[in-house]
Design a protein around this motif. Structure first.
Motif, mmCIF file in Angstrom:
data_model
loop_
_atom_site.group_PDB
_atom_site.id
_atom_site.type_symbol
_atom_site.label_atom_id
_atom_site.label_comp_id
_atom_site.label_asym_id
_atom_site.label_seq_id
_atom_site.Cartn_x
_atom_site.Cartn_y
_atom_site.Cartn_z
ATOM 1 N N CYS A 30 -14.905 2.055 12.057
ATOM 2 C CA CYS A 30 -13.509 2.455 12.226
ATOM 3 C C CYS A 30 -13.441 3.792 12.935
ATOM 4 O O CYS A 30 -14.401 4.544 12.949
ATOM 5 C CB CYS A 30 -12.825 2.582 10.870
ATOM 6 S SG CYS A 30 -12.651 1.030 10.014
ATOM 7 N N ASP A 31 -12.286 4.063 13.545
ATOM 8 C CA ASP A 31 -12.010 5.365 14.121
ATOM 9 C C ASP A 31 -11.089 6.106 13.155
ATOM 10 O O ASP A 31 -10.547 5.513 12.222
ATOM 11 C CB ASP A 31 -11.344 5.219 15.491
ATOM 12 C CG ASP A 31 -12.289 4.629 16.540
ATOM 13 O OD1 ASP A 31 -13.500 4.568 16.291
ATOM 14 O OD2 ASP A 31 -11.801 4.209 17.602
ATOM 15 N N LEU A 32 -10.910 7.406 13.377
ATOM 16 C CA LEU A 32 -10.115 8.233 12.483
ATOM 17 C C LEU A 32 -9.063 9.000 13.281
ATOM 18 O O LEU A 32 -9.404 9.787 14.162
ATOM 19 C CB LEU A 32 -11.028 9.219 11.744
ATOM 20 C CG LEU A 32 -10.375 10.076 10.683
ATOM 21 C CD1 LEU A 32 -9.987 9.238 9.465
ATOM 22 C CD2 LEU A 32 -11.306 11.206 10.271
ATOM 23 N N VAL A 33 -7.780 8.744 12.978
ATOM 24 C CA VAL A 33 -6.670 9.479 13.594
ATOM 25 C C VAL A 33 -6.333 10.642 12.677
ATOM 26 O O VAL A 33 -6.028 10.446 11.503
ATOM 27 C CB VAL A 33 -5.436 8.583 13.791
ATOM 28 C CG1 VAL A 33 -4.233 9.417 14.240
ATOM 29 C CG2 VAL A 33 -5.719 7.483 14.797
ATOM 30 N N THR A 34 -6.391 11.863 13.209
ATOM 31 C CA THR A 34 -6.126 13.071 12.439
ATOM 32 C C THR A 34 -4.825 13.705 12.920
ATOM 33 O O THR A 34 -4.613 13.871 14.125
ATOM 34 C CB THR A 34 -7.286 14.075 12.613
ATOM 35 O OG1 THR A 34 -8.504 13.409 12.280
ATOM 36 C CG2 THR A 34 -7.114 15.275 11.718
ATOM 37 N N VAL A 35 -3.968 14.047 11.939
ATOM 38 C CA VAL A 35 -2.673 14.662 12.235
ATOM 39 C C VAL A 35 -2.424 15.801 11.255
ATOM 40 O O VAL A 35 -3.035 15.842 10.186
ATOM 41 C CB VAL A 35 -1.513 13.635 12.132
ATOM 42 C CG1 VAL A 35 -1.674 12.517 13.137
ATOM 43 C CG2 VAL A 35 -1.384 13.072 10.735
ATOM 44 N N PRO A 36 -1.508 16.721 11.585
ATOM 45 C CA PRO A 36 -1.134 17.745 10.613
ATOM 46 C C PRO A 36 -0.620 17.079 9.334
ATOM 47 O O PRO A 36 0.039 16.032 9.385
ATOM 48 C CB PRO A 36 -0.026 18.534 11.315
ATOM 49 C CG PRO A 36 -0.252 18.278 12.777
ATOM 50 C CD PRO A 36 -0.800 16.885 12.854
ATOM 51 N N VAL B 179 -6.322 6.739 3.692
ATOM 52 C CA VAL B 179 -5.881 7.998 4.291
ATOM 53 C C VAL B 179 -6.609 9.128 3.577
ATOM 54 O O VAL B 179 -6.594 9.215 2.353
ATOM 55 C CB VAL B 179 -4.350 8.198 4.159
ATOM 56 C CG1 VAL B 179 -3.926 9.523 4.776
ATOM 57 C CG2 VAL B 179 -3.601 7.037 4.798
ATOM 58 N N LEU B 180 -7.224 9.981 4.371
ATOM 59 C CA LEU B 180 -8.017 11.093 3.864
ATOM 60 C C LEU B 180 -7.243 12.397 4.041
ATOM 61 O O LEU B 180 -6.692 12.653 5.111
ATOM 62 C CB LEU B 180 -9.331 11.158 4.643
ATOM 63 C CG LEU B 180 -10.366 12.168 4.215
ATOM 64 C CD1 LEU B 180 -10.881 11.841 2.817
ATOM 65 C CD2 LEU B 180 -11.522 12.160 5.203
ATOM 66 N N HIS B 181 -7.184 13.215 2.969
ATOM 67 C CA HIS B 181 -6.532 14.524 3.052
ATOM 68 C C HIS B 181 -7.608 15.594 3.105
ATOM 69 O O HIS B 181 -8.438 15.689 2.204
ATOM 70 C CB HIS B 181 -5.616 14.758 1.848
ATOM 71 C CG HIS B 181 -4.927 16.077 1.888
ATOM 72 N ND1 HIS B 181 -4.884 16.936 0.822
ATOM 73 C CD2 HIS B 181 -4.263 16.703 2.888
ATOM 74 C CE1 HIS B 181 -4.218 18.021 1.155
ATOM 75 N NE2 HIS B 181 -3.838 17.906 2.409
ATOM 76 N N ASP B 182 -7.599 16.387 4.161
ATOM 77 C CA ASP B 182 -8.534 17.498 4.315
ATOM 78 C C ASP B 182 -7.796 18.770 3.910
ATOM 79 O O ASP B 182 -6.934 19.259 4.643
ATOM 80 C CB ASP B 182 -9.021 17.581 5.759
ATOM 81 C CG ASP B 182 -10.058 18.667 5.977
ATOM 82 O OD1 ASP B 182 -10.123 19.616 5.167
ATOM 83 O OD2 ASP B 182 -10.800 18.571 6.959
ATOM 84 N N ASP B 183 -8.124 19.274 2.729
ATOM 85 C CA ASP B 183 -7.437 20.461 2.204
ATOM 86 C C ASP B 183 -7.679 21.693 3.058
ATOM 87 O O ASP B 183 -6.780 22.503 3.269
ATOM 88 C CB ASP B 183 -7.905 20.751 0.769
ATOM 89 C CG ASP B 183 -7.555 19.618 -0.183
ATOM 90 O OD1 ASP B 183 -6.453 19.063 -0.069
ATOM 91 O OD2 ASP B 183 -8.402 19.295 -1.036
ATOM 92 N N GLU B 184 -8.896 21.847 3.562
ATOM 93 C CA GLU B 184 -9.254 23.030 4.349
ATOM 94 C C GLU B 184 -8.433 23.152 5.624
ATOM 95 O O GLU B 184 -7.930 24.211 5.954
ATOM 96 C CB GLU B 184 -10.742 22.977 4.719
ATOM 97 C CG GLU B 184 -11.583 23.902 3.903
ATOM 98 C CD GLU B 184 -13.030 23.859 4.357
ATOM 99 O OE1 GLU B 184 -13.303 24.004 5.565
ATOM 100 O OE2 GLU B 184 -13.872 23.673 3.468
ATOM 101 N N ASP B 185 -8.345 22.052 6.374
ATOM 102 C CA ASP B 185 -7.636 22.078 7.654
ATOM 103 C C ASP B 185 -6.176 21.660 7.536
ATOM 104 O O ASP B 185 -5.456 21.673 8.526
ATOM 105 C CB ASP B 185 -8.334 21.159 8.663
ATOM 106 C CG ASP B 185 -9.711 21.679 9.047
ATOM 107 O OD1 ASP B 185 -9.912 22.908 9.013
ATOM 108 O OD2 ASP B 185 -10.582 20.854 9.372
ATOM 109 N N ASP B 186 -5.740 21.262 6.322
ATOM 110 C CA ASP B 186 -4.381 20.804 6.081
ATOM 111 C C ASP B 186 -4.016 19.674 7.046
ATOM 112 O O ASP B 186 -3.011 19.732 7.755
ATOM 113 C CB ASP B 186 -3.389 21.968 6.188
ATOM 114 C CG ASP B 186 -2.067 21.642 5.491
ATOM 115 O OD1 ASP B 186 -2.063 20.830 4.550
ATOM 116 O OD2 ASP B 186 -1.031 22.201 5.907
ATOM 117 N N THR B 187 -4.881 18.654 7.066
ATOM 118 C CA THR B 187 -4.667 17.488 7.907
ATOM 119 C C THR B 187 -4.810 16.209 7.090
ATOM 120 O O THR B 187 -5.375 16.213 6.000
ATOM 121 C CB THR B 187 -5.691 17.426 9.065
ATOM 122 O OG1 THR B 187 -7.011 17.375 8.515
ATOM 123 C CG2 THR B 187 -5.546 18.614 10.007
#
Length: 132
Positions: free
Chosen positions: A21-27, A49-57
């Motif tokens: 799979c590919d990963l679409v990253t958004v704010p 859906v993955l939440h990245d706390d560090e980058d807030d994405t």
């Protein structure tokens, strides 16, 4: 007579450790709006859906090959080829956690559906910001 079965582009072959799979990253703000839009839609339109706390994405799993044609402003789409992304309910990396965990969602979000949801989310955010 056996009928051919349709394969989801993110289903993993038995010998493959990770689905391609590919990963679409958004704010995060836009992503959270998009998740709400997708969940209000018909059917189960949202994949993990993955939440990245560090980058807030937020990162949406989409079928492999999406990155080649992804052109939505304010977002990026990265080819993962199943490398480095653990599709287990446990957090895949430190500083991140699943907003929509694997197993509670489709294998991947349809890119066309995600594109529309991200566009609608951007319009909602713009309207809300202009009301201040």
């Amino acid at each position: 007579m056996e009928t051919p079965q349709r394969r989801d582009p993110c289903t993993q072959p038995p010998q493959s450790p990770q689905p391609p799979c590919d990963l679409v990253t958004v704010p995060a703000r836009q992503g959270l709006e998009a998740v709400d839009i997708l969940r209000r839609g018909t059917g189960d339109a949202v994949g993990p859906v993955l939440h990245d706390d560090e980058d807030d994405t937020l990162g949406f799993l989409v079928p492999a090959g999406t990155a080649a044609a992804w052109d939505v402003p304010g977002s990026t789409c990265t080819e993962t080829d199943g490398q480095g992304l653990k599709l287990a309910p446990k957090s895949p990396a430190e500083g991140s956690d699943w907003l929509v965990p694997p197993g509670e969602a489709d294998l991947a979000t349809d890119p066309a559906v995600l594109r529309r949801a991200l566009g609608e989310a951007a319009r909602i955010i713009e309207a809300a910001d202009n009301c201040r």
